[in-house]
Design a protein around this motif. Structure first.
Motif, PDB file in Angstrom:
ATOM      1  N   LYS A  41      -1.092  55.886-142.789  1.00  0.00           N
ATOM      2  CA  LYS A  41      -2.426  56.100-143.158  1.00  0.00           C
ATOM      3  C   LYS A  41      -3.447  55.013-142.547  1.00  0.00           C
ATOM      4  O   LYS A  41      -3.029  53.773-142.335  1.00  0.00           O
ATOM      5  CB  LYS A  41      -2.380  55.801-144.562  1.00  0.00           C
ATOM      6  N   LYS A  87      -0.777  60.354-147.928  1.00  0.00           N
ATOM      7  CA  LYS A  87      -1.817  60.446-149.101  1.00  0.00           C
ATOM      8  C   LYS A  87      -3.193  59.894-148.489  1.00  0.00           C
ATOM      9  O   LYS A  87      -3.798  58.814-149.075  1.00  0.00           O
ATOM     10  CB  LYS A  87      -1.071  59.348-150.247  1.00  0.00           C
ATOM     11  N   GLY A  88      -3.653  60.150-147.273  1.00  0.00           N
ATOM     12  CA  GLY A  88      -4.719  59.755-146.566  1.00  0.00           C
ATOM     13  C   GLY A  88      -4.892  60.447-145.102  1.00  0.00           C
ATOM     14  O   GLY A  88      -4.169  61.149-144.749  1.00  0.00           O
ATOM     15  N   ASP A 140      -6.827  52.614-142.438  1.00  0.00           N
ATOM     16  CA  ASP A 140      -7.829  52.285-143.314  1.00  0.00           C
ATOM     17  C   ASP A 140      -9.076  52.594-143.041  1.00  0.00           C
ATOM     18  O   ASP A 140      -9.462  53.323-141.889  1.00  0.00           O
ATOM     19  CB  ASP A 140      -7.496  50.477-143.268  1.00  0.00           C
ATOM     20  N   LYS A 141     -10.024  52.418-144.237  1.00  0.00           N
ATOM     21  CA  LYS A 141     -11.487  52.979-144.047  1.00  0.00           C
ATOM     22  C   LYS A 141     -12.086  52.401-142.843  1.00  0.00           C
ATOM     23  O   LYS A 141     -12.741  53.169-142.336  1.00  0.00           O
ATOM     24  CB  LYS A 141     -12.079  52.418-145.460  1.00  0.00           C
ATOM     25  N   SER A 171      -6.324  66.088-143.957  1.00  0.00           N
ATOM     26  CA  SER A 171      -5.876  64.578-144.418  1.00  0.00           C
ATOM     27  C   SER A 171      -4.274  64.980-144.135  1.00  0.00           C
ATOM     28  O   SER A 171      -3.830  66.195-143.964  1.00  0.00           O
ATOM     29  CB  SER A 171      -5.756  64.235-145.857  1.00  0.00           C
ATOM     30  N   THR A 190      -4.507  60.056-141.046  1.00  0.00           N
ATOM     31  CA  THR A 190      -3.811  59.385-140.123  1.00  0.00           C
ATOM     32  C   THR A 190      -4.367  59.867-138.674  1.00  0.00           C
ATOM     33  O   THR A 190      -5.247  60.709-138.389  1.00  0.00           O
ATOM     34  CB  THR A 190      -2.408  59.908-140.249  1.00  0.00           C
ATOM     35  N   TYR A 207     -16.050  61.101-143.713  1.00  0.00           N
ATOM     36  CA  TYR A 207     -14.966  60.685-144.515  1.00  0.00           C
ATOM     37  C   TYR A 207     -15.332  60.623-145.895  1.00  0.00           C
ATOM     38  O   TYR A 207     -16.216  59.601-146.166  1.00  0.00           O
ATOM     39  CB  TYR A 207     -14.419  59.261-143.742  1.00  0.00           C
ATOM     40  N   ASN A 254     -10.681  60.689-149.531  1.00  0.00           N
ATOM     41  CA  ASN A 254      -9.418  60.571-148.670  1.00  0.00           C
ATOM     42  C   ASN A 254      -9.250  61.470-147.567  1.00  0.00           C
ATOM     43  O   ASN A 254      -7.751  61.939-147.307  1.00  0.00           O
ATOM     44  CB  ASN A 254      -8.176  60.373-149.786  1.00  0.00           C
TER      45      ASN A 254
END
Length: 95
Positions: free
Chosen positions: A2, A74-75, A4-5, A69, A77, A20, A23
């Motif tokens: 995953k 869970k996000g 990060d923002k 996603s 990649t 974005y 998620n």
């Protein structure tokens, strides 16, 4: 893995048609008509199968909405950006 923002936001600089939130990365494409939209969806579907990565998407007449996603992470990649890049290439050909 995953992302990060901050990493996602930096990568999105290369994808001006994508945002974005929730998620996932999201985009919306408008076509001249339903047939052109469905044609693009068919081409994208083959690419999704080749990558073994599938978006959440919907269409209403000539509008295609896509959300990508990686559920197992869970996000978002790198795999999601790979699919977004493939989608962009398909949409450009359709234009």
């Amino acid at each position: 893995m995953k992302l990060d923002k901050d990493t996602i936001e930096k990568k999105l600089l290369q994808f001006p048609d994508w945002d974005y939130y929730d998620n996932a990365i999201h985009s919306e494409f408008e076509f001249d008509n339903f047939k052109d939209c469905f044609s693009a969806m068919s081409r994208i579907a083959f690419e999704c199968e080749a990558l073994n990565h599938h978006p959440n998407w919907s269409n209403s007449y000539n509008i295609l909405k896509i959300s990508i996603s990686t559920h197992s992470a869970k996000g978002v990649t790198l795999k999601d950006f790979e699919l977004a890049e493939a989608i962009e290439a398909i949409i450009e050909v359709e234009d």
